[in-house]
Design a protein around this motif. Structure first.
Motif, PDB file in Angstrom:
ATOM      1  N   PHE A   7       0.796  -1.225   0.000  1.00  0.00           N
ATOM      2  CA  PHE A   7       0.000   0.000   0.000  1.00  0.00           C
ATOM      3  C   PHE A   7       0.831   1.278   0.000  1.00  0.00           C
ATOM      4  O   PHE A   7       0.289   2.367  -0.161  1.00  0.00           O
ATOM      5  CB  PHE A   7      -0.959   0.006   1.197  1.00  0.00           C
ATOM      6  N   GLY A   8       2.135   1.179   0.164  1.00  0.00           N
ATOM      7  CA  GLY A   8       2.999   2.348   0.240  1.00  0.00           C
ATOM      8  C   GLY A   8       2.998   3.194  -1.015  1.00  0.00           C
ATOM      9  O   GLY A   8       3.068   4.422  -0.951  1.00  0.00           O
ATOM     10  N   GLY A   9       2.901   2.564  -2.174  1.00  0.00           N
ATOM     11  CA  GLY A   9       2.901   3.314  -3.422  1.00  0.00           C
ATOM     12  C   GLY A   9       1.631   4.120  -3.647  1.00  0.00           C
ATOM     13  O   GLY A   9       1.626   5.089  -4.412  1.00  0.00           O
ATOM     14  N   VAL A  10       0.565   3.726  -2.988  1.00  0.00           N
ATOM     15  CA  VAL A  10      -0.731   4.381  -3.164  1.00  0.00           C
ATOM     16  C   VAL A  10      -0.868   5.622  -2.279  1.00  0.00           C
ATOM     17  O   VAL A  10      -1.561   6.572  -2.641  1.00  0.00           O
ATOM     18  CB  VAL A  10      -1.862   3.366  -2.845  1.00  0.00           C
ATOM     19  N   VAL A  11      -0.165   5.631  -1.165  1.00  0.00           N
ATOM     20  CA  VAL A  11      -0.315   6.693  -0.157  1.00  0.00           C
ATOM     21  C   VAL A  11      -0.187   8.101  -0.734  1.00  0.00           C
ATOM     22  O   VAL A  11      -1.007   8.966  -0.409  1.00  0.00           O
ATOM     23  CB  VAL A  11       0.662   6.453   1.022  1.00  0.00           C
ATOM     24  N   PRO A  12       0.800   8.405  -1.601  1.00  0.00           N
ATOM     25  CA  PRO A  12       0.904   9.780  -2.109  1.00  0.00           C
ATOM     26  C   PRO A  12      -0.298  10.237  -2.936  1.00  0.00           C
ATOM     27  O   PRO A  12      -0.519  11.438  -3.083  1.00  0.00           O
ATOM     28  CB  PRO A  12       2.160   9.758  -2.991  1.00  0.00           C
ATOM     29  N   TYR A  13      -1.060   9.298  -3.466  1.00  0.00           N
ATOM     30  CA  TYR A  13      -2.189   9.677  -4.314  1.00  0.00           C
ATOM     31  C   TYR A  13      -3.465   9.952  -3.520  1.00  0.00           C
ATOM     32  O   TYR A  13      -4.396  10.538  -4.047  1.00  0.00           O
ATOM     33  CB  TYR A  13      -2.427   8.594  -5.377  1.00  0.00           C
ATOM     34  N   ILE A  14      -3.499   9.570  -2.256  1.00  0.00           N
ATOM     35  CA  ILE A  14      -4.684   9.813  -1.434  1.00  0.00           C
ATOM     36  C   ILE A  14      -4.922  11.316  -1.233  1.00  0.00           C
ATOM     37  O   ILE A  14      -6.029  11.800  -1.481  1.00  0.00           O
ATOM     38  CB  ILE A  14      -4.595   9.049  -0.091  1.00  0.00           C
ATOM     39  N   PRO A  15      -3.900  12.112  -0.819  1.00  0.00           N
ATOM     40  CA  PRO A  15      -4.144  13.557  -0.694  1.00  0.00           C
ATOM     41  C   PRO A  15      -4.480  14.215  -2.033  1.00  0.00           C
ATOM     42  O   PRO A  15      -5.301  15.131  -2.077  1.00  0.00           O
ATOM     43  CB  PRO A  15      -2.830  14.111  -0.147  1.00  0.00           C
ATOM     44  N   GLN A  16      -3.844  13.747  -3.124  1.00  0.00           N
ATOM     45  CA  GLN A  16      -4.165  14.319  -4.438  1.00  0.00           C
ATOM     46  C   GLN A  16      -5.610  14.030  -4.807  1.00  0.00           C
ATOM     47  O   GLN A  16      -6.319  14.910  -5.298  1.00  0.00           O
ATOM     48  CB  GLN A  16      -3.245  13.736  -5.519  1.00  0.00           C
ATOM     49  N   TYR A  17      -6.043  12.801  -4.588  1.00  0.00           N
ATOM     50  CA  TYR A  17      -7.425  12.422  -4.887  1.00  0.00           C
ATOM     51  C   TYR A  17      -8.395  13.293  -4.087  1.00  0.00           C
ATOM     52  O   TYR A  17      -9.354  13.843  -4.646  1.00  0.00           O
ATOM     53  CB  TYR A  17      -7.639  10.938  -4.561  1.00  0.00           C
ATOM     54  N   ARG A  18      -8.126  13.438  -2.798  1.00  0.00           N
ATOM     55  CA  ARG A  18      -9.008  14.236  -1.939  1.00  0.00           C
ATOM     56  C   ARG A  18      -9.013  15.704  -2.363  1.00  0.00           C
ATOM     57  O   ARG A  18     -10.064  16.349  -2.360  1.00  0.00           O
ATOM     58  CB  ARG A  18      -8.593  14.085  -0.483  1.00  0.00           C
ATOM     59  N   ASP A  19      -7.844  16.222  -2.728  1.00  0.00           N
ATOM     60  CA  ASP A  19      -7.744  17.621  -3.144  1.00  0.00           C
ATOM     61  C   ASP A  19      -8.487  17.860  -4.459  1.00  0.00           C
ATOM     62  O   ASP A  19      -9.205  18.851  -4.599  1.00  0.00           O
ATOM     63  CB  ASP A  19      -6.269  18.013  -3.289  1.00  0.00           C
ATOM     64  N   ILE A  20      -8.335  16.951  -5.405  1.00  0.00           N
ATOM     65  CA  ILE A  20      -9.038  17.087  -6.685  1.00  0.00           C
ATOM     66  C   ILE A  20     -10.541  17.004  -6.471  1.00  0.00           C
ATOM     67  O   ILE A  20     -11.309  17.777  -7.037  1.00  0.00           O
ATOM     68  CB  ILE A  20      -8.554  16.023  -7.702  1.00  0.00           C
ATOM     69  N   ARG A  21     -10.971  16.085  -5.619  1.00  0.00           N
ATOM     70  CA  ARG A  21     -12.403  15.947  -5.349  1.00  0.00           C
ATOM     71  C   ARG A  21     -12.950  17.186  -4.646  1.00  0.00           C
ATOM     72  O   ARG A  21     -14.016  17.678  -4.975  1.00  0.00           O
ATOM     73  CB  ARG A  21     -12.671  14.716  -4.492  1.00  0.00           C
TER      74      ARG A  21
END
Length: 182
Positions: A7-21
């Motif tokens: 799951f480590g590779g996915v972590v940086p995309y969580i804030p981006q996903y939330r910010d875009i949403r």
């Protein structure tokens, strides 16, 4: 450690996903990052069939593919909802006319427009492209699985593609003259 690897590779995309949403703005995120990661992880999974490696890395690839598809879905929805009077683009391009035509356009893979590759208006077009790439490369891998040269080349291409991950975002930041949204 295996869970962190998966799951480590996915972590940086969580804030981006939330910010875009939250902001309904995907301008700072390059969808080509998703393309690079999708290609790299699909190639890594195909490499696994030729040369087995640790299962956490295999699961990492599967999780990353799902994550990138979710990012593409969000970015496509946001981009299409924010753009008015935009000519709709698709993987299996219809006519070069706008989508405002009443009759559904006849779609053919033969009129694919390379100038608008990876700038499509529907998420299903991205899924079609990923499935086509997976099917073609999967079939080629099936045919050449006995060749160690092919399998090693496949592994190299997977790693090399992933190593090029920063290039699309770097280009996007240079073009926008900003790192906002990164």
């Amino acid at each position: 450690a295996a869970g962190a690897m998966v799951f480590g590779g996915v972590v940086p995309y969580i804030p981006q996903y939330r910010d875009i949403r939250r902001t309904q703005n995907a301008e700072g995120f390059s969808s080509y990052v998703c393309l690079v990661l999708l290609v790299a992880n699909i190639l890594r999974i195909l490499f696994w069939f030729g040369r087995r490696f640790e299962s956490p890395l295999l699961w990492q690839s599967i999780i990353m593919i799902i994550t990138m598809l979710l990012m593409l879905k969000l970015c496509t929805e946001v981009r299409v909802s924010n753009e008015l009077n935009v000519k709709r683009r698709s993987f299996a391009a219809a006519d070069s006319k706008d989508e405002e035509i009443k009759a559904p356009p006849k779609r053919s893979y033969l009129d694919f427009d390379l100038n608008y590759f990876w700038h499509w208006s529907k998420f299903t077009d991205y899924v079609q492209c990923v499935l086509t790439f997976t099917g073609v490369t999967g079939y080629i891998t099936y045919l050449w699985l006995d060749s160690s040269l092919f399998v090693e080349t496949l592994g190299f291409l997977a790693v090399f593609t992933e190593a090029m991950l920063g290039i699309p975002q770097l280009y996007r930041n240079h073009r926008n003259r900003s790192t906002e949204g990164m």
